[in-house]
Scaffold this active site. Structure first.
Site, mmCIF file in Angstrom:
data_model
loop_
_atom_site.group_PDB
_atom_site.id
_atom_site.type_symbol
_atom_site.label_atom_id
_atom_site.label_comp_id
_atom_site.label_asym_id
_atom_site.label_seq_id
_atom_site.Cartn_x
_atom_site.Cartn_y
_atom_site.Cartn_z
ATOM 1 N N GLY A 142 44.872 19.525 40.920
ATOM 2 C CA GLY A 142 44.245 20.671 41.579
ATOM 3 C C GLY A 142 42.761 20.692 41.282
ATOM 4 O O GLY A 142 42.336 21.149 40.227
ATOM 5 N N ARG A 153 58.431 72.097 37.633
ATOM 6 C CA ARG A 153 59.518 71.135 37.863
ATOM 7 C C ARG A 153 60.877 71.784 37.601
ATOM 8 O O ARG A 153 61.851 71.543 38.309
ATOM 9 C CB ARG A 153 59.342 69.903 36.960
ATOM 10 C CG ARG A 153 58.126 69.052 37.293
ATOM 11 C CD ARG A 153 58.013 67.828 36.380
ATOM 12 N NE ARG A 153 59.006 66.813 36.737
ATOM 13 C CZ ARG A 153 59.946 66.363 35.928
ATOM 14 N NH1 ARG A 153 60.047 66.858 34.700
ATOM 15 N NH2 ARG A 153 60.807 65.448 36.324
ATOM 16 N N SER A 158 39.536 32.033 31.729
ATOM 17 C CA SER A 158 38.475 32.915 32.221
ATOM 18 C C SER A 158 37.099 32.340 31.939
ATOM 19 O O SER A 158 36.889 31.679 30.931
ATOM 20 C CB SER A 158 38.578 34.290 31.566
ATOM 21 O OG SER A 158 37.503 35.092 32.022
ATOM 22 N N GLY A 159 36.187 32.635 32.840
ATOM 23 C CA GLY A 159 34.802 32.196 32.641
ATOM 24 C C GLY A 159 34.195 31.656 33.916
ATOM 25 O O GLY A 159 33.039 31.258 33.956
ATOM 26 N N GLU A 192 37.875 43.831 33.558
ATOM 27 C CA GLU A 192 36.685 43.309 34.256
ATOM 28 C C GLU A 192 36.364 44.155 35.496
ATOM 29 O O GLU A 192 35.206 44.488 35.755
ATOM 30 C CB GLU A 192 36.980 41.858 34.647
ATOM 31 C CG GLU A 192 35.902 41.116 35.363
ATOM 32 C CD GLU A 192 36.424 39.734 35.813
ATOM 33 O OE1 GLU A 192 36.298 39.437 37.000
ATOM 34 O OE2 GLU A 192 36.981 38.990 34.979
ATOM 35 N N LYS A 232 45.782 37.665 30.712
ATOM 36 C CA LYS A 232 44.676 37.323 31.621
ATOM 37 C C LYS A 232 44.577 38.343 32.756
ATOM 38 O O LYS A 232 43.490 38.731 33.191
ATOM 39 C CB LYS A 232 44.892 35.900 32.189
ATOM 40 C CG LYS A 232 43.906 35.495 33.305
ATOM 41 C CD LYS A 232 42.458 35.471 32.807
ATOM 42 C CE LYS A 232 41.479 34.773 33.711
ATOM 43 N NZ LYS A 232 41.359 35.177 35.066
ATOM 44 N N HIS A 243 42.960 41.374 31.358
ATOM 45 C CA HIS A 243 41.544 41.005 31.178
ATOM 46 C C HIS A 243 40.808 41.228 32.502
ATOM 47 O O HIS A 243 39.724 41.808 32.545
ATOM 48 C CB HIS A 243 41.477 39.534 30.741
ATOM 49 C CG HIS A 243 40.151 38.863 30.947
ATOM 50 N ND1 HIS A 243 39.672 38.524 32.200
ATOM 51 C CD2 HIS A 243 39.201 38.458 30.069
ATOM 52 C CE1 HIS A 243 38.496 37.961 32.073
ATOM 53 N NE2 HIS A 243 38.191 37.896 30.795
ATOM 54 N N ASN A 244 41.414 40.793 33.614
ATOM 55 C CA ASN A 244 40.774 40.960 34.915
ATOM 56 C C ASN A 244 40.695 42.430 35.316
ATOM 57 O O ASN A 244 39.737 42.857 35.949
ATOM 58 C CB ASN A 244 41.530 40.173 35.990
ATOM 59 C CG ASN A 244 41.290 38.673 35.873
ATOM 60 O OD1 ASN A 244 40.904 38.184 34.814
ATOM 61 N ND2 ASN A 244 41.517 37.947 36.934
ATOM 62 N N GLY A 268 39.371 23.626 38.673
ATOM 63 C CA GLY A 268 40.036 22.400 38.225
ATOM 64 C C GLY A 268 39.055 21.281 37.961
ATOM 65 O O GLY A 268 39.121 20.594 36.927
ATOM 66 N N THR A 313 44.399 16.715 48.575
ATOM 67 C CA THR A 313 43.317 16.247 49.456
ATOM 68 C C THR A 313 42.531 15.209 48.659
ATOM 69 O O THR A 313 41.842 15.550 47.694
ATOM 70 C CB THR A 313 42.390 17.423 49.849
ATOM 71 O OG1 THR A 313 43.202 18.514 50.254
ATOM 72 C CG2 THR A 313 41.424 17.036 50.934
#
Length: 488
Positions: free
Chosen positions: A14, A458, A135-136, A197, A190, A193-194, A19, A39
């Site tokens: 990939g 309620r 990440s980065g 972000e 992750k 983390h996003n 990648g 590809t």
């Protein structure tokens, strides 16, 4: 394609932006690597780059069989392909040639349950599996990302030496990688983390909006404010790149590029997953949720243009009051409001990770997560060191807000925070991130909330029962009957 003189240490399939850059990073750290992409032009392109960037030990393959067979046993292959069915497709292609004991690592932003499903399926074939958040961005992948591997510990041990060298290196705390935990924990961490972000970026955008719209700061002034902020408590990758953005002139016309960028935010889905998980786990994450809502609303560009016309016709301008503000005071207030709001965003993310860890028995170490986010990743910030120390002081910390250090910082900043939110509201500028962070803080710090009324409602309409402050047990009152008697 030149074949490697002997089997390579690792393979990567990939070769899109992430990648390609990660493969070059691995090769540059001295680990011979085989690469493959469906590809084939991407394979050739990567081989050319490896040659150009220092004759790196990277070998390209056009077919999956020779790619897999070129790797030393037990083989390790990292996949960096789009989440979902492309991952299943790639696994199918590769596993046809892999043997028992070999290992596949998914380095994409995958939904954690998919990783857990694949880990089980691979185990039946005798293969090991890791889901690893990376990440980065492009820069991090090439020069040192933050990596979050979860799944088979045995698989992690196969490549620990590579990851420790390839990860971002932070002088006082080491490589930005650690074994996260079992199952899909690496992907889950992750994802959150996003989400953090998303919150961070929204808060910075709101700080920009208030300074520009109310404070009337020019791009030059904004650049110098953000550069200054990046020397103190707000020192972070996102504040640094924000300062850079304000300094870049438009190459296609007059003025600055930032003003020509369409105000419509895209997204890949990890922020949405974070908010959905927060709802599933009953964890409040209002700052992250408001940043997601802000992206949804930004997407309604045409509708917003029409709405602006409708309200302008009703005498309602963009900015409601032309308030005279003390620029220096405003800049300082916004800095403090941004920092206090940011603490809330990270606190929400950490609570979400902790809740999931408890539900799944992952046993995640929150302080260690803060440590590996200190370098390489998008949310890297000096303030993560404070978070790590907070969890070192108390690993069972219920919420970052009650850590004595953070509590003190919030108390010191709350007046400025309130001033900024009030000023924004009175000026008709939305600050959903800062406002919801403040509401989160104000709700969390109160001993008694109006939830007693909601619970009474309620019980009134649905007989859901309630507890009392003075007697143990569950109670139900026939509110309707009593209310009717009182009316007669």
């Amino acid at each position: 394609m030149a074949a490697p003189p002997k089997p390579t240490r690792i393979g990567l399939a990939g070769l899109a932006v992430m990648g390609q850059n990660l493969a070059l990073n691995i090769a540059e750290k001295g680990f011979p690597i085989s690469v493959y992409n469906r590809t084939t032009s991407k394979v050739d392109e990567t081989v050319v780059r490896a040659k150009k960037e220092g004759d790196l030990p990277l070998y390209g393959f056009h077919d999956p069989e020779s790619f897999v067979k070129s790797i030393q046993k037990p083989r390790v292959v990292i996949m960096l392909v789009k989440a979902g069915s492309p991952v299943d497709q790639t696994i199918k292609t590769l596993s046809a040639y892999l043997e028992k004991g070999d290992c596949i690592i998914d380095g994409g932003n995958e939904w954690y349950e998919n990783t857990e499903r694949r880990e089980k399926a691979m185990a039946e074939l005798g293969l090991l599996y890791l889901g690893m958040g990376v990440s980065g961005g492009e820069e991090g992948a090439r020069n040192g990302p933050s990596m979050m591997p979860g799944g088979s510990f045995e698989a992690f041990k196969y490549i620990e030496d590579i990851l420790l060298k390839v990860a971002a290196q932070v002088p006082d705390s080491g490589p930005c990688v650690t074994y996260i935990g079992k199952g899909g924990s690496g992907n889950f961490v992750k994802m959150v983390h996003n989400g953090i972000e998303y919150g961070d970026m929204q808060l910075i955008a709101e700080a920009y909006d208030v300074l520009k719209s109310v404070g009337k700061l020019s791009n030059d002034e904004l650049r110098s404010v953000f550069s200054e902020w990046n020397k103190g408590e707000l020192l972070s990758f996102l504040v640094e790149i924000t300062a850079d953005i304000f300094g870049i002139k438009d190459d296609k016309g007059e003025g600055y590029l930032v003003d020509k960028v369409l105000d419509k935010t895209g997204m890949k889905g990890t922020g949405k997953w974070t908010v959905q998980q927060a709802a599933d786990l009953s964890v409040a994450a209002p700052t992250i949720a408001s940043s997601l809502d802000a992206r949804f609303l930004s997407g309604l560009k045409e509708e917003r243009v029409e709405a602006a016309k409708v309200f302008k016709a009703g005498g309602f301008g963009d900015i409601l009051t032309d308030q005279v503000v003390d620029k220096k005071q405003l800049i300082d207030d916004v800095r403090q409001a941004l920092y206090a709001s940011k603490i809330c965003s990270y606190a929400q993310g950490m609570n979400l990770i902790r809740a999931k860890s408890m539900e799944k028995g992952w046993d995640l170490e929150l302080g260690e997560l803060a440590r590996i986010w200190k370098g390489g990743c998008i949310i890297r910030a000096v303030f993560l060191d404070r978070i790590k120390k907070a969890y070192d002081r108390n690993p069972d910390l219920a919420n970052l807000l009650v850590d004595p250090e953070f509590a003190k910082e919030i108390i010191e900043r709350q007046s400025a925070w309130r001033r900024v939110v009030c000023l924004a509201i009175n000026s008709g500028i939305s600050t959903p991130g800062m406002s919801s962070s403040l509401a989160y803080f104000d709700t969390f710090r109160r001993e008694r909330l109006p939830a007693n009324l909601v619970q009474a409602q309620r019980d009134y309409f649905g007989a859901h029962t309630y507890e009392r402050v003075d007697v143990e047990g569950s109670f139900h009152t026939e509110w309707f009957k009593i209310a009717r008697q009182l009316k007669n």
